[in-house]
Every structure is written in structure tokens, then in C-alpha cells.
Design a protein around this motif. Structure first.
Motif, PDB file in Angstrom:
ATOM      1  N   UNK A  17     -25.364  47.360 -73.565  1.00  0.00           N
ATOM      2  CA  UNK A  17     -26.351  46.454 -74.203  1.00  0.00           C
ATOM      3  C   UNK A  17     -26.606  46.923 -75.657  1.00  0.00           C
ATOM      4  N   UNK A  18     -26.441  48.116 -76.126  1.00  0.00           N
ATOM      5  CA  UNK A  18     -26.702  48.589 -77.403  1.00  0.00           C
ATOM      6  C   UNK A  18     -25.433  48.050 -78.370  1.00  0.00           C
ATOM      7  N   UNK A  20     -25.803  44.499 -78.942  1.00  0.00           N
ATOM      8  CA  UNK A  20     -26.897  44.243 -80.122  1.00  0.00           C
ATOM      9  C   UNK A  20     -26.556  44.677 -81.348  1.00  0.00           C
ATOM     10  N   UNK A  21     -25.537  45.657 -81.605  1.00  0.00           N
ATOM     11  CA  UNK A  21     -24.783  46.141 -82.715  1.00  0.00           C
ATOM     12  C   UNK A  21     -23.962  44.790 -83.037  1.00  0.00           C
ATOM     13  N   UNK A  22     -23.138  44.432 -82.251  1.00  0.00           N
ATOM     14  CA  UNK A  22     -22.272  43.133 -82.501  1.00  0.00           C
ATOM     15  C   UNK A  22     -23.021  41.885 -82.971  1.00  0.00           C
ATOM     16  N   UNK A  23     -24.426  41.743 -82.524  1.00  0.00           N
ATOM     17  CA  UNK A  23     -25.242  40.510 -82.729  1.00  0.00           C
ATOM     18  C   UNK A  23     -25.738  40.648 -84.097  1.00  0.00           C
ATOM     19  N   UNK A  24     -26.387  41.991 -84.583  1.00  0.00           N
ATOM     20  CA  UNK A  24     -26.617  42.364 -85.797  1.00  0.00           C
ATOM     21  C   UNK A  24     -25.626  41.854 -86.767  1.00  0.00           C
ATOM     22  N   UNK A  27     -21.547  56.691 -79.700  1.00  0.00           N
ATOM     23  CA  UNK A  27     -21.066  57.784 -78.563  1.00  0.00           C
ATOM     24  C   UNK A  27     -20.609  57.123 -77.353  1.00  0.00           C
ATOM     25  N   UNK A  28     -19.705  57.685 -76.703  1.00  0.00           N
ATOM     26  CA  UNK A  28     -18.940  56.982 -75.604  1.00  0.00           C
ATOM     27  C   UNK A  28     -20.087  56.566 -74.412  1.00  0.00           C
ATOM     28  N   UNK A  29     -21.284  57.388 -74.640  1.00  0.00           N
ATOM     29  CA  UNK A  29     -22.178  57.228 -73.441  1.00  0.00           C
ATOM     30  C   UNK A  29     -23.165  55.788 -73.980  1.00  0.00           C
ATOM     31  N   UNK A  64     -17.968  49.818 -69.716  1.00  0.00           N
ATOM     32  CA  UNK A  64     -18.152  48.852 -70.649  1.00  0.00           C
ATOM     33  C   UNK A  64     -17.332  47.595 -70.299  1.00  0.00           C
ATOM     34  N   UNK A  65     -17.682  46.517 -70.227  1.00  0.00           N
ATOM     35  CA  UNK A  65     -16.963  45.256 -70.028  1.00  0.00           C
ATOM     36  C   UNK A  65     -16.211  44.790 -71.184  1.00  0.00           C
TER      37      UNK A  65
END
Length: 111
Positions: A77-78, A81-85, A71-73, A105-106
């Protein structure tokens, strides 16, 4: 040197065919199926089309396709975390985070 007209669709089809051949060699020679994870944050219409087409082309090349829609919201950090997983997942060999990201987001920090 004069201008040269190229057939973009034909060129792209040739690239896709060469990629599919290479994927086939990886599969038969090494038992490896390359995997591409695509992450889309938000509902940008052009990005949705691009991600959908990327998934189709990935599967057509014989690769595994993993699609993640957030979701856009979603907090940055989430997403991180997904990219790390995904980075830790042995089935994933490439990650495409679709831009643009939502304003909070940056992109530089994510990529």
C-alpha cells in the motif's frame, strides 16, 4: 541473409545522444525538463546497480532524476501511494518501478 555484427555500445551511445538532443529541444523550445522517477524496493544488488546507472544516464541526457529507495519490508500500500504521488507530480514524466519486488508484493498490481 547472413549474420550482421553490431556495435552494441556504439548503438547505445547513439541512442543516448539522440535522447539528449531531444531533451535539449524540449528544454529550449518549451521550457520542459523531462523527469524520470525510479523506485527501488529492497536491496537486490543487480537492481541497485541498474538503478544507479539509470540515474546517471538520465542526468547525462539533461533530464531530472528522482530516486526513491524503500525498505524490503515496505507494505505494498505504501508503494502504491508513492506511485500515485509520482503520477500526480508535474515534474515526473515517467516512473520506473524496478523489479523484482519483494515476495509480499504483487508486481502486476503495482505496475
Amino acid at each position: 541473409m547472413g549474420a550482421r555484427i553490431i556495435d552494441g555500445r556504439g548503438f547505445a551511445a547513439g541512442v543516448r545522444a539522440r535522447v539528449a538532443e531531444a531533451v535539449g529541444r524540449l528544454r529550449s523550445g518549451h521550457g520542459l525538463v523531462p523527469g524520470l522517477a525510479v523506485v527501488l524496493v529492497g536491496e537486490d544488488p543487480a537492481s541497485q546497480v541498474y538503478v544507479r546507472n539509470k540515474a546517471v544516464q538520465t542526468r547525462e541526457a539533461g533530464m531530472a532524476s528522482f530516486e526513491h529507495r524503500l525498505a524490503a519490508e515496505t507494505p505494498q500500500a505504501a508503494l502504491l501511494a508513492l506511485v500515485a504521488r509520482l503520477n500526480a507530480d508535474p515534474a515526473v514524466h515517467g516512473i520506473l518501478v524496478q523489479l523484482p519486488l519483494p515476495a509480499h508484493m504483487d508486481a502486476g498490481a503495482v505496475i
